[in-house]
Design a protein around this motif. Sequence first.
Motif, PDB file in Angstrom:
ATOM      1  N   ALA A  99       0.849  -1.197   0.000  1.00 57.35           N
ATOM      2  CA  ALA A  99       0.000   0.000   0.000  1.00 57.35           C
ATOM      3  C   ALA A  99       0.883   1.245   0.000  1.00 57.35           C
ATOM      4  CB  ALA A  99      -0.933  -0.002   1.200  1.00 57.35           C
ATOM      5  N   GLY A 100       0.625   2.123  -0.941  1.00 56.26           N
ATOM      6  CA  GLY A 100       1.440   3.320  -1.119  1.00 56.26           C
ATOM      7  C   GLY A 100       2.379   3.214  -2.300  1.00 56.26           C
ATOM      8  N   MET A 101       2.471   2.042  -2.905  1.00 54.82           N
ATOM      9  CA  MET A 101       3.359   1.838  -4.059  1.00 54.82           C
ATOM     10  C   MET A 101       2.593   1.734  -5.370  1.00 54.82           C
ATOM     11  SD  MET A 101       6.045  -0.929  -2.625  1.00 54.82           S
ATOM     12  CE  MET A 101       6.664  -0.863  -0.959  1.00 54.82           C
ATOM     13  N   GLY A 102       1.274   1.676  -5.288  1.00 53.48           N
ATOM     14  CA  GLY A 102       0.474   1.458  -6.489  1.00 53.48           C
ATOM     15  C   GLY A 102      -0.160   2.713  -7.034  1.00 53.48           C
ATOM     16  N   GLY A 103      -0.839   2.509  -8.156  1.00 54.68           N
ATOM     17  CA  GLY A 103      -1.543   3.605  -8.821  1.00 54.68           C
ATOM     18  C   GLY A 103      -2.743   3.045  -9.556  1.00 54.68           C
ATOM     19  N   SER A 104      -3.106   3.687 -10.638  1.00 51.26           N
ATOM     20  CA  SER A 104      -4.244   3.242 -11.443  1.00 51.26           C
ATOM     21  C   SER A 104      -3.754   2.868 -12.834  1.00 51.26           C
ATOM     22  CB  SER A 104      -5.273   4.367 -11.549  1.00 51.26           C
ATOM     23  OG  SER A 104      -4.800   5.375 -12.430  1.00 51.26           O
ATOM     24  N   ASP A 105      -4.675   2.389 -13.654  1.00 51.07           N
ATOM     25  CA  ASP A 105      -4.339   2.066 -15.041  1.00 51.07           C
ATOM     26  C   ASP A 105      -4.383   3.292 -15.952  1.00 51.07           C
ATOM     27  OD1 ASP A 105      -7.062   2.536 -15.085  1.00 51.07           O
ATOM     28  OD2 ASP A 105      -7.583   0.655 -16.087  1.00 51.07           O
ATOM     29  N   LEU A 106      -4.643   4.470 -15.401  1.00 55.60           N
ATOM     30  CA  LEU A 106      -4.739   5.680 -16.208  1.00 55.60           C
ATOM     31  C   LEU A 106      -3.379   6.299 -16.534  1.00 55.60           C
ATOM     32  CD1 LEU A 106      -7.814   7.412 -14.535  1.00 55.60           C
ATOM     33  CD2 LEU A 106      -7.744   5.990 -16.592  1.00 55.60           C
ATOM     34  N   GLY A 107      -2.343   5.846 -15.887  1.00 56.89           N
ATOM     35  CA  GLY A 107      -1.014   6.396 -16.161  1.00 56.89           C
ATOM     36  C   GLY A 107      -0.707   7.623 -15.319  1.00 56.89           C
ATOM     37  N   ASN A 108       0.565   7.974 -15.294  1.00 56.54           N
ATOM     38  CA  ASN A 108       1.020   9.112 -14.499  1.00 56.54           C
ATOM     39  C   ASN A 108       0.691  10.434 -15.193  1.00 56.54           C
ATOM     40  OD1 ASN A 108       1.978   7.242 -12.701  1.00 56.54           O
ATOM     41  ND2 ASN A 108       4.112   7.440 -13.312  1.00 56.54           N
ATOM     42  N   ILE A 109       0.691  11.490 -14.398  1.00 53.90           N
ATOM     43  CA  ILE A 109       0.297  12.815 -14.873  1.00 53.90           C
ATOM     44  C   ILE A 109       1.478  13.772 -14.737  1.00 53.90           C
ATOM     45  CG2 ILE A 109      -1.475  14.612 -14.672  1.00 53.90           C
ATOM     46  CD1 ILE A 109      -2.851  12.616 -12.649  1.00 53.90           C
ATOM     47  N   PRO A 110       1.757  14.586 -15.754  1.00 54.48           N
ATOM     48  CA  PRO A 110       2.816  15.592 -15.620  1.00 54.48           C
ATOM     49  C   PRO A 110       2.478  16.583 -14.499  1.00 54.48           C
ATOM     50  CG  PRO A 110       2.110  15.388 -17.911  1.00 54.48           C
ATOM     51  CD  PRO A 110       1.138  14.601 -17.070  1.00 54.48           C
ATOM     52  N   ALA A 111       3.493  17.013 -13.774  1.00 51.55           N
ATOM     53  CA  ALA A 111       3.307  17.955 -12.663  1.00 51.55           C
ATOM     54  C   ALA A 111       2.578  19.206 -13.128  1.00 51.55           C
ATOM     55  CB  ALA A 111       4.661  18.327 -12.074  1.00 51.55           C
ATOM     56  N   MET A 125      -1.312  16.067  -4.573  1.00 56.62           N
ATOM     57  CA  MET A 125      -1.053  14.766  -5.194  1.00 56.62           C
ATOM     58  C   MET A 125       0.245  14.185  -4.657  1.00 56.62           C
ATOM     59  SD  MET A 125      -3.585  13.980  -7.120  1.00 56.62           S
ATOM     60  CE  MET A 125      -3.035  12.643  -8.181  1.00 56.62           C
ATOM     61  N   ALA A 126       0.174  12.916  -4.266  1.00 56.27           N
ATOM     62  CA  ALA A 126       1.374  12.194  -3.850  1.00 56.27           C
ATOM     63  C   ALA A 126       2.112  11.753  -5.111  1.00 56.27           C
ATOM     64  CB  ALA A 126       0.993  10.986  -3.001  1.00 56.27           C
ATOM     65  N   ARG A 127       3.414  11.613  -4.999  1.00 57.49           N
ATOM     66  CA  ARG A 127       4.225  11.202  -6.143  1.00 57.49           C
ATOM     67  C   ARG A 127       5.501  10.556  -5.642  1.00 57.49           C
ATOM     68  NH1 ARG A 127       8.519  14.541  -6.455  1.00 57.49           N
ATOM     69  NH2 ARG A 127       8.354  16.699  -5.764  1.00 57.49           N
ATOM     70  N   ALA A 128       6.228   9.921  -6.548  1.00 59.82           N
ATOM     71  CA  ALA A 128       7.549   9.382  -6.240  1.00 59.82           C
ATOM     72  C   ALA A 128       8.578  10.489  -6.442  1.00 59.82           C
ATOM     73  CB  ALA A 128       7.830   8.191  -7.148  1.00 59.82           C
ATOM     74  N   GLN A 129       9.833  10.147  -6.524  1.00 59.41           N
ATOM     75  CA  GLN A 129      10.911  11.127  -6.706  1.00 59.41           C
ATOM     76  C   GLN A 129      10.713  11.966  -7.969  1.00 59.41           C
ATOM     77  OE1 GLN A 129      12.811  11.182  -4.142  1.00 59.41           O
ATOM     78  NE2 GLN A 129      14.442  12.562  -4.710  1.00 59.41           N
ATOM     79  N   ASP A 130      10.236  11.330  -9.025  1.00 62.13           N
ATOM     80  CA  ASP A 130       9.986  12.015 -10.296  1.00 62.13           C
ATOM     81  C   ASP A 130       8.783  12.944 -10.138  1.00 62.13           C
ATOM     82  OD1 ASP A 130       9.315  12.799 -12.871  1.00 62.13           O
ATOM     83  OD2 ASP A 130       9.206  10.768 -13.679  1.00 62.13           O
ATOM     84  N   PRO A 131       8.933  14.235 -10.396  1.00 59.11           N
ATOM     85  CA  PRO A 131       7.811  15.170 -10.248  1.00 59.11           C
ATOM     86  C   PRO A 131       6.615  14.832 -11.135  1.00 59.11           C
ATOM     87  CG  PRO A 131       9.866  16.370 -10.559  1.00 59.11           C
ATOM     88  CD  PRO A 131      10.171  14.924 -10.787  1.00 59.11           C
ATOM     89  N   ASN A 132       6.849  14.066 -12.197  1.00 53.11           N
ATOM     90  CA  ASN A 132       5.782  13.718 -13.138  1.00 53.11           C
ATOM     91  C   ASN A 132       5.228  12.313 -12.889  1.00 53.11           C
ATOM     92  OD1 ASN A 132       6.077  16.205 -14.618  1.00 53.11           O
ATOM     93  ND2 ASN A 132       7.960  15.353 -15.427  1.00 53.11           N
ATOM     94  N   SER A 133       5.257  11.870 -11.640  1.00 55.48           N
ATOM     95  CA  SER A 133       4.844  10.497 -11.329  1.00 55.48           C
ATOM     96  C   SER A 133       3.544  10.399 -10.522  1.00 55.48           C
ATOM     97  CB  SER A 133       5.968   9.765 -10.591  1.00 55.48           C
ATOM     98  OG  SER A 133       6.253  10.412  -9.358  1.00 55.48           O
ATOM     99  N   ALA A 134       2.811  11.499 -10.370  1.00 54.26           N
ATOM    100  CA  ALA A 134       1.517  11.418  -9.669  1.00 54.26           C
ATOM    101  C   ALA A 134       0.552  10.583 -10.503  1.00 54.26           C
ATOM    102  CB  ALA A 134       0.955  12.815  -9.432  1.00 54.26           C
ATOM    103  N   ASN A 135      -0.296   9.821  -9.808  1.00 51.62           N
ATOM    104  CA  ASN A 135      -1.237   8.966 -10.524  1.00 51.62           C
ATOM    105  C   ASN A 135      -2.605   8.993  -9.842  1.00 51.62           C
ATOM    106  OD1 ASN A 135      -2.662   6.327 -11.065  1.00 51.62           O
ATOM    107  ND2 ASN A 135      -1.018   6.159 -12.570  1.00 51.62           N
ATOM    108  N   SER A 136      -2.764   8.241  -8.756  1.00 53.40           N
ATOM    109  CA  SER A 136      -4.067   8.182  -8.080  1.00 53.40           C
ATOM    110  C   SER A 136      -3.987   8.607  -6.624  1.00 53.40           C
ATOM    111  CB  SER A 136      -4.635   6.762  -8.146  1.00 53.40           C
ATOM    112  OG  SER A 136      -3.816   5.853  -7.426  1.00 53.40           O
ATOM    113  N   GLN A 137      -2.794   8.565  -6.041  1.00 53.79           N
ATOM    114  CA  GLN A 137      -2.667   8.848  -4.611  1.00 53.79           C
ATOM    115  C   GLN A 137      -2.650  10.345  -4.325  1.00 53.79           C
ATOM    116  OE1 GLN A 137       0.155   6.495  -2.318  1.00 53.79           O
ATOM    117  NE2 GLN A 137       0.448   5.172  -4.110  1.00 53.79           N
TER     118      GLN A 137
END
Length: 194
Positions: A99-111, A125-137
């Motif tokens: 939990a906290g490592m997943g996303g959706s099938d819609l793909g990541n969104i640019p910052a 929006m939560a994201r990983a290190q990459d600023p363009n990695s927000a998805n569902s969280q």
Amino acid sequence: MKSISLAAALVMAFGILSSPALSQSTDPEDTLIIELKDGEVEIALRPDIAPQHVQQIKTLVRRGAYDNVAFHRVIDGFMAQTGDVQYGNLEQGYNSQRAGMGGSDLGNIPAEFSDVPFERGTLGMARAQDPNSANSQFFITFAPTPNLNGAYTVVGQVVSGMEHVDNIKRGDRASNGAVTDPDRMISVRIASDE
């Protein structure tokens, strides 16, 4: 001299009233309602500053993807994070280790960074290190968090029910806020769909 001061005051007042932090939508189409254990939280979404993120959230809401999703990371005085539709659904395939490592099938969104500050009740929006990695969280801040300003996408602001957010079960700070037996979003909807 008085007329210049009055004019300056009016310009300053107009600037404050039209600042992005204060101009929140009350349009039902851009109003997110999250049912928590203690009551409903109403959030004014901000398509004016984060149109792609808002659209993705609304798409997932309308699919029912956020229903029963855990608040997997909750840090007192900081924020409550949820929205892992892949591993965080407490009724379908919940995985406490992932939990906290997943996303959706819609793909990541640019910052979509803005100058809107993270205040108490801001939805980001939560994201990983990459600023363009927000998805569902996403997360809701418990207090002003200026260190996030300009580094995370602001998506909305709680307009009512913040007391229910305050009651979300906290996690262990030593485990980066991971929550054992977490609270959940019971249901999530867009106000215009009612």
